[in-house]
Write a protein that holds these residues in place. Structure first.
Motif, PDB file in Angstrom:
ATOM      1  N   UNK A   1       0.839  -1.200   0.000  1.00  0.00           N
ATOM      2  CA  UNK A   1       0.000   0.000   0.000  1.00  0.00           C
ATOM      3  C   UNK A   1       0.872   1.247   0.000  1.00  0.00           C
ATOM      4  N   UNK A   2       0.443   2.285  -0.688  1.00  0.00           N
ATOM      5  CA  UNK A   2       1.175   3.539  -0.743  1.00  0.00           C
ATOM      6  C   UNK A   2       1.225   4.173   0.651  1.00  0.00           C
ATOM      7  N   UNK A   3       2.241   5.027   0.902  1.00  0.00           N
ATOM      8  CA  UNK A   3       2.274   5.716   2.189  1.00  0.00           C
ATOM      9  C   UNK A   3       1.326   6.908   2.151  1.00  0.00           C
ATOM     10  N   UNK A   4       1.127   7.531   3.323  1.00  0.00           N
ATOM     11  CA  UNK A   4       0.104   8.579   3.421  1.00  0.00           C
ATOM     12  C   UNK A   4       0.420   9.795   2.554  1.00  0.00           C
ATOM     13  N   UNK A   5       1.700  10.118   2.395  1.00  0.00           N
ATOM     14  CA  UNK A   5       2.041  11.267   1.549  1.00  0.00           C
ATOM     15  C   UNK A   5       1.668  11.005   0.095  1.00  0.00           C
ATOM     16  N   UNK A   7      -0.716   8.926  -0.873  1.00  0.00           N
ATOM     17  CA  UNK A   7      -2.181   8.906  -0.907  1.00  0.00           C
ATOM     18  C   UNK A   7      -2.724  10.329  -0.871  1.00  0.00           C
ATOM     19  N   UNK A   8      -2.091  11.183  -0.066  1.00  0.00           N
ATOM     20  CA  UNK A   8      -2.525  12.582   0.006  1.00  0.00           C
ATOM     21  C   UNK A   8      -2.368  13.276  -1.346  1.00  0.00           C
ATOM     22  N   UNK A   9      -1.284  13.026  -2.035  1.00  0.00           N
ATOM     23  CA  UNK A   9      -1.085  13.641  -3.350  1.00  0.00           C
ATOM     24  C   UNK A   9      -2.212  13.255  -4.300  1.00  0.00           C
ATOM     25  N   UNK A  10      -2.641  12.001  -4.239  1.00  0.00           N
ATOM     26  CA  UNK A  10      -3.768  11.553  -5.062  1.00  0.00           C
ATOM     27  C   UNK A  10      -5.050  12.270  -4.639  1.00  0.00           C
ATOM     28  N   UNK A  11      -5.299  12.349  -3.330  1.00  0.00           N
ATOM     29  CA  UNK A  11      -6.525  12.977  -2.829  1.00  0.00           C
ATOM     30  C   UNK A  11      -6.571  14.459  -3.182  1.00  0.00           C
ATOM     31  N   UNK A  12      -5.424  15.127  -3.152  1.00  0.00           N
ATOM     32  CA  UNK A  12      -5.389  16.544  -3.527  1.00  0.00           C
ATOM     33  C   UNK A  12      -5.737  16.723  -5.003  1.00  0.00           C
ATOM     34  N   UNK A 136      -4.378  17.947   5.348  1.00  0.00           N
ATOM     35  CA  UNK A 136      -3.667  17.598   6.576  1.00  0.00           C
ATOM     36  C   UNK A 136      -3.461  16.091   6.645  1.00  0.00           C
ATOM     37  N   UNK A 137      -2.353  15.706   7.271  1.00  0.00           N
ATOM     38  CA  UNK A 137      -2.118  14.339   7.728  1.00  0.00           C
ATOM     39  C   UNK A 137      -1.960  14.419   9.237  1.00  0.00           C
ATOM     40  N   UNK A 138      -2.566  13.474   9.947  1.00  0.00           N
ATOM     41  CA  UNK A 138      -2.505  13.497  11.406  1.00  0.00           C
ATOM     42  C   UNK A 138      -1.054  13.566  11.879  1.00  0.00           C
ATOM     43  N   UNK A 139      -0.776  14.563  12.722  1.00  0.00           N
ATOM     44  CA  UNK A 139       0.560  14.733  13.270  1.00  0.00           C
ATOM     45  C   UNK A 139       1.503  15.549  12.413  1.00  0.00           C
ATOM     46  N   UNK A 140       1.037  16.044  11.256  1.00  0.00           N
ATOM     47  CA  UNK A 140       1.935  16.743  10.328  1.00  0.00           C
ATOM     48  C   UNK A 140       1.513  18.167  10.016  1.00  0.00           C
TER      49      UNK A 140
END
Length: 286
Positions: A1-5, A7-12, A136-140
């Motif tokens: 699975x991709x990491x959160x960063x 995944x975030x790039x895709x969601x953006x 946002x990513x939790x904690x970042x």
């Protein structure tokens, strides 16, 4: 699975695409605009809601698949896509603030949140008419970007004001006597009317308002109304809790967020929660 960063790039990217679709409907002339408004549980649904929901789901599934993720959209939450609670879950509101969209108030947004167990770990909120995307990513931390500028990290500046100096952001349409009584008895300096929850939270992050209060009555905000805006606010240093201070829970057996909820810039949050609970107890005893 991709990491959160990743995944975030895709969601953006998906968020900006969703904003473009909404704007294409929003800015059509009256002559060729047919939103085909329907009502589900007294809430309006338009062809724009449905088109953007389809787009977001198709884009996320094409990029990420169904093996690791389940998907809950306001328009499809009873579908098989949303049934596996063992997975990370996308909670999506393709058009938050449909009434504002129909009435041309500019107060509408796209919400995309990723939930692990019962809490958001990633969020995107797009305000199309402001041409801003918050993420946002939790904690970042929380960031805001426009199409032509690098992302900026957002955080609240130190605030020494009293509650009496605060501005509360309120709904244009979801009002009742309990909420009016509460707002009359907390001495905020002013009220700012905004439609979408995502837009309300954006006004707090942008320091145009300080507090938002939600009270459930016969109905309540849903997970997709709150999940993405909550993470955007809290990662910027604000707070969003029940009146008793407990955190909100998502992807439970109930999509409703019942009770009193309070979002703030973090200043005087606990006092505001306690005062709100006290005032509502007075109302309930009248």
């Amino acid at each position: 699975m991709k990491d959160l960063q990743e995944i975030l790039a895709i969601a953006r990217q998906v968020g900006w695409g969703a904003a473009d679709i909404l704007k294409s409907y929003y800015h059509r002339t009256a002559a060729d605009l047919n939103l085909e408004v329907e009502y589900k549980q007294n809430e309006p649904v338009t062809v724009a809601d449905i088109a953007v929901s389809k787009y977001i789901l198709e884009q996320l599934q094409a990029a990420l698949g169904n093996e690791d993720f389940a998907y809950i959209s306001e328009e499809t939450y009873n579908s098989p896509l949303s049934q596996d609670k063992s997975k990370l879950v996308w909670i999506i509101d393709p058009l938050d603030g449909t009434r504002g969209f129909i009435e041309k108030t500019d107060d509408y947004a796209v919400h995309i949140a990723l939930i692990k167990e019962t809490r958001p770990v990633l969020a995107v909120v797009v305000v199309p008419e402001a041409e801003k995307l918050y993420y946002a990513i939790a904690g970042s931390g929380t960031f805001v970007e426009t199409r032509n500028a690098s992302p900026i990290k957002l955080s609240f500046t130190p605030d020494t004001r009293k509650i009496e100096d605060f501005t509360v952001v309120v709904s244009r349409s979801h009002r009742n006597q309990r909420l009016d009584y509460l707002l009359q008895n907390i001495p905020f300096s002013s009220q700012k009317a905004v439609g979408s929850v995502g837009c309300k939270i954006a006004t707090i992050i942008e320091q145009q308002a300080d507090v938002y209060i939600s009270l459930s009555g016969k109905s309540a905000p849903k997970d997709w109304d709150i999940a993405a805006p909550e993470l955007i606010l809290t990662e910027a240093g604000g707070k969003f809790t029940h009146f008793d201070g407990t955190p909100l829970q998502y992807n439970t057996n109930d999509i409703n967020q019942w009770g009193g909820l309070l979002a703030s810039n973090g200043q005087h949050h606990e006092v505001l929660c306690q005062e709100a609970a006290r005032i509502l107890e007075q109302w309930d005893n009248i």
